[in-house]
Scaffold this motif. Structure first.
Motif, mmCIF file in Angstrom:
data_model
loop_
_atom_site.group_PDB
_atom_site.id
_atom_site.type_symbol
_atom_site.label_atom_id
_atom_site.label_comp_id
_atom_site.label_asym_id
_atom_site.label_seq_id
_atom_site.Cartn_x
_atom_site.Cartn_y
_atom_site.Cartn_z
ATOM 1 N N SER A 97 46.826 30.209 41.250
ATOM 2 C CA SER A 97 47.996 29.713 40.523
ATOM 3 C C SER A 97 48.747 30.916 39.949
ATOM 4 N N PRO A 98 49.980 30.731 39.487
ATOM 5 C CA PRO A 98 50.712 31.853 38.879
ATOM 6 C C PRO A 98 49.977 32.448 37.686
ATOM 7 N N GLN A 99 49.161 31.637 37.016
ATOM 8 C CA GLN A 99 48.437 32.113 35.829
ATOM 9 C C GLN A 99 47.032 32.634 36.149
ATOM 10 N N PHE A 100 46.544 32.363 37.360
ATOM 11 C CA PHE A 100 45.151 32.726 37.664
ATOM 12 C C PHE A 100 45.033 33.109 39.135
ATOM 13 N N ASN A 101 44.844 34.414 39.379
ATOM 14 C CA ASN A 101 44.712 34.941 40.736
ATOM 15 C C ASN A 101 43.231 35.048 41.086
ATOM 16 N N LEU A 102 42.806 34.326 42.089
ATOM 17 C CA LEU A 102 41.388 34.300 42.459
ATOM 18 C C LEU A 102 40.894 35.628 43.028
ATOM 19 N N LEU A 103 41.806 36.520 43.426
ATOM 20 C CA LEU A 103 41.414 37.823 43.955
ATOM 21 C C LEU A 103 41.550 38.937 42.923
ATOM 22 N N ASP A 104 41.844 38.576 41.699
ATOM 23 C CA ASP A 104 42.121 39.576 40.666
ATOM 24 C C ASP A 104 40.968 40.551 40.474
ATOM 25 N N CYS A 105 39.740 40.033 40.417
ATOM 26 C CA CYS A 105 38.597 40.913 40.152
ATOM 27 C C CYS A 105 38.303 41.851 41.317
ATOM 28 N N PHE A 106 38.790 41.518 42.500
ATOM 29 C CA PHE A 106 38.594 42.387 43.665
ATOM 30 C C PHE A 106 39.683 43.454 43.761
ATOM 31 N N ASN A 107 40.906 43.055 43.452
ATOM 32 C CA ASN A 107 42.049 43.928 43.715
ATOM 33 C C ASN A 107 42.554 44.699 42.503
ATOM 34 N N ASN A 108 42.431 44.129 41.314
ATOM 35 C CA ASN A 108 43.025 44.746 40.128
ATOM 36 C C ASN A 108 41.991 45.458 39.274
ATOM 37 N N ARG A 109 41.335 46.411 39.881
ATOM 38 C CA ARG A 109 40.413 47.300 39.174
ATOM 39 C C ARG A 109 40.423 48.642 39.889
ATOM 40 N N VAL A 110 39.903 49.662 39.231
ATOM 41 C CA VAL A 110 39.863 50.994 39.833
ATOM 42 C C VAL A 110 38.928 50.973 41.037
ATOM 43 N N PHE A 111 39.386 51.566 42.141
ATOM 44 C CA PHE A 111 38.616 51.604 43.381
ATOM 45 C C PHE A 111 37.228 52.184 43.125
ATOM 46 N N GLY A 112 36.191 51.441 43.541
ATOM 47 C CA GLY A 112 34.823 51.926 43.413
ATOM 48 C C GLY A 112 34.256 51.867 42.007
ATOM 49 N N GLU A 113 34.891 51.111 41.116
ATOM 50 C CA GLU A 113 34.381 50.968 39.754
ATOM 51 C C GLU A 113 34.319 49.491 39.384
ATOM 52 N N GLN A 114 33.514 49.193 38.370
ATOM 53 C CA GLN A 114 33.342 47.825 37.850
ATOM 54 C C GLN A 114 32.952 46.835 38.953
ATOM 55 N N ASN A 115 32.116 47.286 39.868
ATOM 56 C CA ASN A 115 31.657 46.400 40.945
ATOM 57 C C ASN A 115 30.540 45.468 40.502
ATOM 58 N N ARG A 116 29.843 45.857 39.449
ATOM 59 C CA ARG A 116 28.704 45.039 39.021
ATOM 60 C C ARG A 116 29.018 44.273 37.751
ATOM 61 N N MET A 117 28.561 43.010 37.735
ATOM 62 C CA MET A 117 28.600 42.210 36.516
ATOM 63 C C MET A 117 27.165 41.824 36.171
ATOM 64 N N ARG A 118 26.770 42.099 34.957
ATOM 65 C CA ARG A 118 25.424 41.738 34.492
ATOM 66 C C ARG A 118 25.528 40.434 33.723
ATOM 67 N N LEU A 119 24.911 39.386 34.265
ATOM 68 C CA LEU A 119 25.098 38.042 33.729
ATOM 69 C C LEU A 119 24.068 37.685 32.660
ATOM 70 N N THR A 120 24.471 36.786 31.782
ATOM 71 C CA THR A 120 23.553 36.244 30.779
ATOM 72 C C THR A 120 22.666 35.188 31.448
ATOM 73 N N PRO A 121 21.540 34.806 30.808
ATOM 74 C CA PRO A 121 20.699 33.743 31.393
ATOM 75 C C PRO A 121 21.476 32.460 31.671
ATOM 76 N N GLN A 122 22.392 32.074 30.780
ATOM 77 C CA GLN A 122 23.181 30.865 30.998
ATOM 78 C C GLN A 122 24.111 31.022 32.186
#
Length: 283
Positions: A97-122
């Motif tokens: 949607s105009p307010q939410f881009n499903l590819l944002d986390c892939f495309n709008n970050r520095v190349f080769g950085e922030q690839n990992r997300m450490r999740l909570t138990p929930q």
């Protein structure tokens, strides 16, 4: 949208795998596909571009098609379990949607950085439920509507990942790469069209070539030669997509021998350079 459902397995592939003797993988990228990698068990350090992530249960990795990566297994005869999804980003046209881009986390970050997300138990519990639904629907393709539920669960997964990415901000990277290797990666990236022999590189980082090779192997699980080769192939693919001639691409990507370039490119990509370029123009 009709093409999506007709070619569903090619557009969104889901794999939940368990092995007790993982086979070492080379550096690789996924042509035209993005990757979502969810780690469950094993003893793995995951290399992405210039970062090395020691993985723990529930870690989530995201990679777009240009990011070079490979798992580095720390021990043999181990139980290795993960969930991997490869998808063509073109499938998401019309879902964002105009307010939410499903590819944002892939495309709008520095190349080769922030690839990992450490999740909570929930969060781990929440994402596992989504994966279970995807796996169930992928096995029930013969049932009416299963393909729609499969895509629906996938879209829910991407919303979950993007929300998680946005909320956690830039985490402290657990980088295990020594400064000397970080400098080496940067030099290689910036000089792919130059001489990158060990004789040159040992002077760049002021380190004996034998020790440099051992250090590189220890932290990446591969060799300097393999890394440079795959970086040059990635550069060649980019140049060809941008319209460079095959001859110019050979030189600009650091392949001084034309016939070797053709042979190496075809082995790595599956197509000779000119055919790859023609195929990309049709996409």
């Amino acid at each position: 949208m009709q093409d999506l459902y007709q070619n569903l397995n090619q557009m969104i592939s889901f794999r939940h795998a368990v092995t007790h003797d993982p086979i070492p993988l080379d550096f690789h990228q996924h042509q035209d596909h993005y990757e979502i990698y969810f780690f469950l068990t094993g003893d793995v350090h995951y290399f992405i571009e210039k970062q090395v992530y020691p993985l723990q249960y529930g870690d989530l990795l995201i990679m777009h098609s240009n990011e070079l990566h490979r798992p580095n297994f720390q021990s043999k005869k181990q139980r290795y379990e993960n969930v991997v999804i490869h998808f063509n980003p073109a499938v998401l046209k019309g879902f964002s949607s105009p307010q939410f881009n499903l590819l944002d986390c892939f495309n709008n970050r520095v190349f080769g950085e922030q690839n990992r997300m450490r999740l909570t138990p929930q969060q781990i519990d929440d994402i596992m439920k989504i994966y279970e639904r995807m796996e169930t629907h992928s096995r029930a393709q013969a049932l009416p509507g299963s393909e729609i539920l499969y895509v629906s669960a996938f879209i829910e997964l991407l919303v979950f990942i993007n929300r998680t990415f946005q909320n956690q901000g830039k985490q402290e990277e657990q980088v295990m790469i020594p400064d000397k290797l970080s400098s080496l990666f940067t030099y290689i990236d910036e000089n792919l069209d130059q001489d990158l022999s060990l004789e040159v590189l040992e002077h760049v980082v002021f380190m004996n070539r034998s020790y440099l090779c051992r250090l590189f192997k220890k932290h990446t699980g591969s060799t300097i030669h393999e890394h440079i080769l795959f970086k040059r192939i990635a550069k060649a693919k980019q140049l060809l997509r941008e319209g460079s001639t095959v001859t110019d691409t050979c030189q600009l990507a650091g392949f001084n021998d034309y016939s070797n370039f053709i042979r190496t490119f075809k082995k790595a990509v599956g197509l000779p350079p000119r055919q790859y370029q023609t195929q990309q123009r049709r996409v």
